[in-house]
Write a protein that holds these residues in place. Structure first.
Motif, PDB file in Angstrom:
ATOM      1  N   PHE A  22       0.840  -1.187   0.000  1.00 42.92           N
ATOM      2  CA  PHE A  22       0.000   0.000   0.000  1.00 42.92           C
ATOM      3  C   PHE A  22       0.877   1.240   0.000  1.00 42.92           C
ATOM      4  O   PHE A  22       1.992   1.232   0.501  1.00 42.92           O
ATOM      5  N   HIS A  23       0.315   2.358  -0.499  1.00 42.78           N
ATOM      6  CA  HIS A  23       1.044   3.614  -0.485  1.00 42.78           C
ATOM      7  C   HIS A  23       0.737   4.428   0.772  1.00 42.78           C
ATOM      8  O   HIS A  23       1.187   5.555   0.897  1.00 42.78           O
ATOM      9  N   ILE A  24      -0.025   3.851   1.684  1.00 43.81           N
ATOM     10  CA  ILE A  24      -0.352   4.512   2.950  1.00 43.81           C
ATOM     11  C   ILE A  24       0.335   3.757   4.081  1.00 43.81           C
ATOM     12  O   ILE A  24       0.189   2.538   4.211  1.00 43.81           O
ATOM     13  N   ARG A  25       1.088   4.492   4.890  1.00 42.89           N
ATOM     14  CA  ARG A  25       1.836   3.888   6.000  1.00 42.89           C
ATOM     15  C   ARG A  25       1.556   4.669   7.289  1.00 42.89           C
ATOM     16  O   ARG A  25       1.205   5.838   7.245  1.00 42.89           O
ATOM     17  N   THR A  26       1.758   4.000   8.432  1.00 45.21           N
ATOM     18  CA  THR A  26       1.523   4.619   9.744  1.00 45.21           C
ATOM     19  C   THR A  26       2.793   4.542  10.591  1.00 45.21           C
ATOM     20  O   THR A  26       3.674   3.692  10.355  1.00 45.21           O
ATOM     21  N   GLY A  27       2.856   5.451  11.574  1.00 42.30           N
ATOM     22  CA  GLY A  27       3.996   5.447  12.488  1.00 42.30           C
ATOM     23  C   GLY A  27       3.611   4.892  13.852  1.00 42.30           C
ATOM     24  O   GLY A  27       2.485   4.429  14.069  1.00 42.30           O
ATOM     25  N   ARG A  28       4.542   4.944  14.793  1.00 46.43           N
ATOM     26  CA  ARG A  28       4.292   4.452  16.146  1.00 46.43           C
ATOM     27  C   ARG A  28       3.739   5.582  17.022  1.00 46.43           C
ATOM     28  O   ARG A  28       3.605   6.719  16.589  1.00 46.43           O
ATOM     29  N   LEU A  29       3.425   5.236  18.272  1.00 44.95           N
ATOM     30  CA  LEU A  29       2.952   6.234  19.229  1.00 44.95           C
ATOM     31  C   LEU A  29       4.102   7.150  19.641  1.00 44.95           C
ATOM     32  O   LEU A  29       5.187   6.687  19.998  1.00 44.95           O
ATOM     33  N   ILE A  30       3.852   8.458  19.627  1.00 40.72           N
ATOM     34  CA  ILE A  30       4.823   9.449  20.077  1.00 40.72           C
ATOM     35  C   ILE A  30       4.191  10.200  21.256  1.00 40.72           C
ATOM     36  O   ILE A  30       3.105  10.771  21.117  1.00 40.72           O
ATOM     37  N   LYS A  31       4.845  10.166  22.415  1.00 40.65           N
ATOM     38  CA  LYS A  31       4.269  10.848  23.576  1.00 40.65           C
ATOM     39  C   LYS A  31       4.449  12.357  23.419  1.00 40.65           C
ATOM     40  O   LYS A  31       5.477  12.838  22.961  1.00 40.65           O
ATOM     41  N   ILE A  32       3.409  13.087  23.805  1.00 36.40           N
ATOM     42  CA  ILE A  32       3.469  14.543  23.702  1.00 36.40           C
ATOM     43  C   ILE A  32       3.517  15.204  25.074  1.00 36.40           C
ATOM     44  O   ILE A  32       3.797  16.400  25.172  1.00 36.40           O
TER      45      ILE A  32
END
Length: 678
Positions: A526-536
């Motif tokens: 797929f051309h759609i990718r996701t990242g991991r959780l980043i704490k803010i």
């Protein structure tokens, strides 16, 4: 001669032996016959019945002794070369040598008398020789003890017909007395001025008894005392008239003894009628300051001075009386307007009462605070309450430090009740520390007083919540578009995934520190990718707020849709929607054309400005006709502002002057009609 043999009874033996000795001394005209029976009778315990085997030898020795005395009486004239001192003072337990040496150097019989009684030699205790060939009858007393050795001692020497008085000595076994003790006979240690006071000092157990003396500071006043001695106790009673000036003086009873000097002392607290005064009637202070108010008292004792508040709401724990001073430590608002009274009373009589009033300025004081429970569920309401008092009345300000960015905010409370802060429908954005402040101004110190309450940490728990419920992201066709969502969840999420169309992309729950997006293993095509959780909430040790990114590569119109991020925890789930809009990017030709058009517009504006600044040209023919027609009605207002009448209306023309910027403009009154050429 009396026979003393074959006597079985010990008592009869002693009696017959004594009778035999007396008869022998009398028959030999011995001068000891007068005193020897006394010596023997006082020491019957010396004489023990000898056994049958030794009775004759004992008698023989005794006879030899008596005969030797009688045979030397005539030539015996002893003189003493060395005698003991008349008196000895020795510490109990020490040794003492009593000297007794005669001029005669042979055939001397020695005896020592203690209070008139013979003391026989005793090894290790009373050491002396009863028969001395050198004339030395000295005795050593070991380990002196009271009262046994505390007596008069006499050295007795035989034979002696000189008539010389026998040497005697007094042995004083010194025992350290107990510490003297001062007592007041009237059961009080506070004498009244100008009255006779009876005070006793007693010392016991001393040998010899000590000498007692009285001192008032450095003045010896023993002349006003009488002593009473009983057994081993000496008591000195002082009868003295103290005056007002003796207040604070030190009374001492000194015990003088050979073993050392001892002292007992008392500080005199002389009483007299009290008179009280205060320096000021009103005392001004501010909260937190210590205040000392002195009540001047001409009286004694100081313990009879009383400070008390007029109001019953101030108890004794809030103030302290020391001597004649009222000590107020860390004054608070409860003292404002209160009065304290000073009075004194003693045995002479009471004093008048003096009052002082307190004017207290105090900073804000927190008197009540009410915080909600620590864990608040998402969607609930929470309420904080705090109450301050102060002088002047303080303002209340609420403070909140959020847990995400650690920023300080000032939530606004109700104007009607600023001490109550209500937050409805709480979210994770309301998580952090809350406290209130009371603020007023102290005009004495010329400074603002700010008193904060303790901080209270609020922890928000519940289902996940998105910081923004719905967002719109603009993307451009052919370019990559990044879609982000931020949410908070406590407890941490147990499942996070993206949904778009019929597709679902899970999010790695491992918390990262950067926005690097990696493709999912099953969706690499797929051309759609996701990242991991980043704490803010980076400042929080236990992060509860996160950011998740979704990257759409080579964005096209087919990517226009809603992208939903779904977050689960044990309290439930929440969905955050992001809408993607795709626009066509501008081509290079369009950009160039737009730039040229913009350049032309700029040039036109520049040329227009230049032309407007030039001098106006001659009026057109139509304008000349109108000017000639109206010239008959022209009136000159002044040299610089001609006025023309047009259709019975006035028109003021602005003269050609570059300083005005536009020579053709005119100011018209009452809305003049336009003519040709204008």
């Amino acid at each position: 001669m009396h026979s003393i043999s074959n006597i079985d009874d010990p008592v009869d033996y002693r009696k017959n032996l004594i009778k035999f000795i007396v008869d022998k001394m009398y028959s030999t005209k011995c001068i000891l016959y007068k005193i020897w029976p006394k010596i023997v009778m006082s020491n019957l315990k010396w004489i023990r019945p000898p056994s049958s085997s030794s009775i004759y030898s004992s008698l023989l020795m005794l006879l030899f002794f008596l005969l030797s005395l009688s045979s030397n009486i005539v030539e015996s004239t002893p003189m003493f070369r060395k005698v003991p001192s008349p008196i000895y003072y020795k510490q109990q337990g020490s040794d003492l040598e009593l000297n007794c040496i005669t001029e005669r150097i042979d055939n001397v019989s020695c005896f020592w008398l203690r209070s008139g009684k013979v003391v026989p030699p005793q090894s290790g205790k009373y050491d002396y020789s009863p028969f001395s060939s050198s004339g030395d009858c000295s005795m050593t007393i070991s380990r002196l003890q009271y009262p046994d050795d505390n007596s008069q001692w006499k050295c007795q020497v035989y034979p002696d017909k000189s008539g010389q008085e026998l040497p005697t000595t007094d042995v004083i076994v010194m025992v350290r007395p107990h510490q003297p003790n001062i007592t007041f006979d009237n059961f009080t240690d506070s004498p009244i001025a100008d009255q006779v006071t009876s005070i006793s000092c007693q010392s016991t157990n001393g040998n010899p008894l000590p000498r007692l003396e009285w001192y008032l500071d450095d003045m010896n006043i023993t002349q006003y005392a009488k002593e009473i001695v009983k057994d081993r106790t000496i008591k000195s009673t002082l009868r003295y008239v103290f005056t007002k000036k003796d207040k604070g003086s030190q009374l001492q009873c000194l015990s003088f003894h050979p073993t050392g000097q001892q002292v007992s002392s008392k500080v005199m607290n002389v009483q007299y009628k009290p008179y009280v005064t205060v320096k000021e009637k009103t005392y001004t202070a501010y909260e937190g300051k210590d205040l000392e108010i002195e009540c001047h008292v001409e009286a004694n004792p100081e313990a009879n001075i009383y400070w008390k508040p007029r109001s019953e709401k101030i108890n004794e724990t809030k103030y302290k009386v020391m001597s004649n001073k009222l000590l107020l430590r860390n004054i608070d608002y409860t003292f404002d307007g209160e009065e304290f009274q000073c009075s004194a009373q003693n045995a002479i009589g009471p004093s008048k009462t003096e009052s002082v009033k307190l004017n207290v300025l105090y900073p804000p004081r927190l008197v009540n605070i009410d915080f909600p429970r620590k864990n608040i569920t998402v969607g609930d309401d929470m309420q904080f309450e705090c109450t301050f008092v102060g002088n002047p009345p303080p303002k209340i300000r609420w403070c909140f430090t959020d847990a995400i960015r650690n920023n300080l905010y000032y939530p606004k409370a109700s104007d009607d009740n600023p001490g109550v802060l209500i937050i409805k429908n709480v979210t994770y954005l309301n998580e952090g520390s809350y406290y209130c402040q009371g603020i007023n101004y102290n005009w004495i110190l010329n400074k603002e007083n700010m008193v904060p309450s303790s901080q209270f940490a609020v922890n928000i728990v519940g289902r996940p919540l998105f910081i923004k419920d719905k967002r719109t992201v603009i993307g451009y066709r052919g370019l990559d578009t990044k879609i982000e969502q931020s949410f908070c969840s406590d407890p941490s999420p147990n499942q996070v995934y993206w949904i778009y169309g019929s597709n679902r992309i899970p999010v790695d729950l491992e918390v990262g520190k950067e926005d690097s997006i990696r493709p999912h293993n099953q969706l690499d095509h797929f051309h759609i990718r996701t990242g991991r959780l980043i704490k803010i909430d980076s400042l929080s040790p236990n992060p509860t707020c996160f950011r998740v990114a979704l990257m759409v590569a080579n964005t096209g119109t087919e990517d226009i849709r809603d992208y939903s991020l779904v977050v689960h925890n044990k309290y439930g789930k929440s969905v955050g929607i992001v809408t993607l809009q795709v626009n066509s990017p501008l081509s290079i030709a369009a950009v160039i054309a737009f730039s040229l058009i913009l350049l032309v517009i700029i040039l036109a504006i520049t040329i227009g400005i230049i032309l407007l600044r030039r001098k106006p040209s001659q009026s057109s023919s139509g304008s000349s006709t109108i000017s000639s027609t109206s010239s008959t009605n022209k009136q000159r207002i002044d040299d610089h502002h001609p006025v023309e009448v047009v259709d019975n209306k006035y028109e003021v023309q602005v003269p050609n002057n570059d300083s005005y910027g536009d020579g053709n403009n005119s100011l018209k009154k009452h809305g003049s009609k336009k003519t040709n050429g204008h």
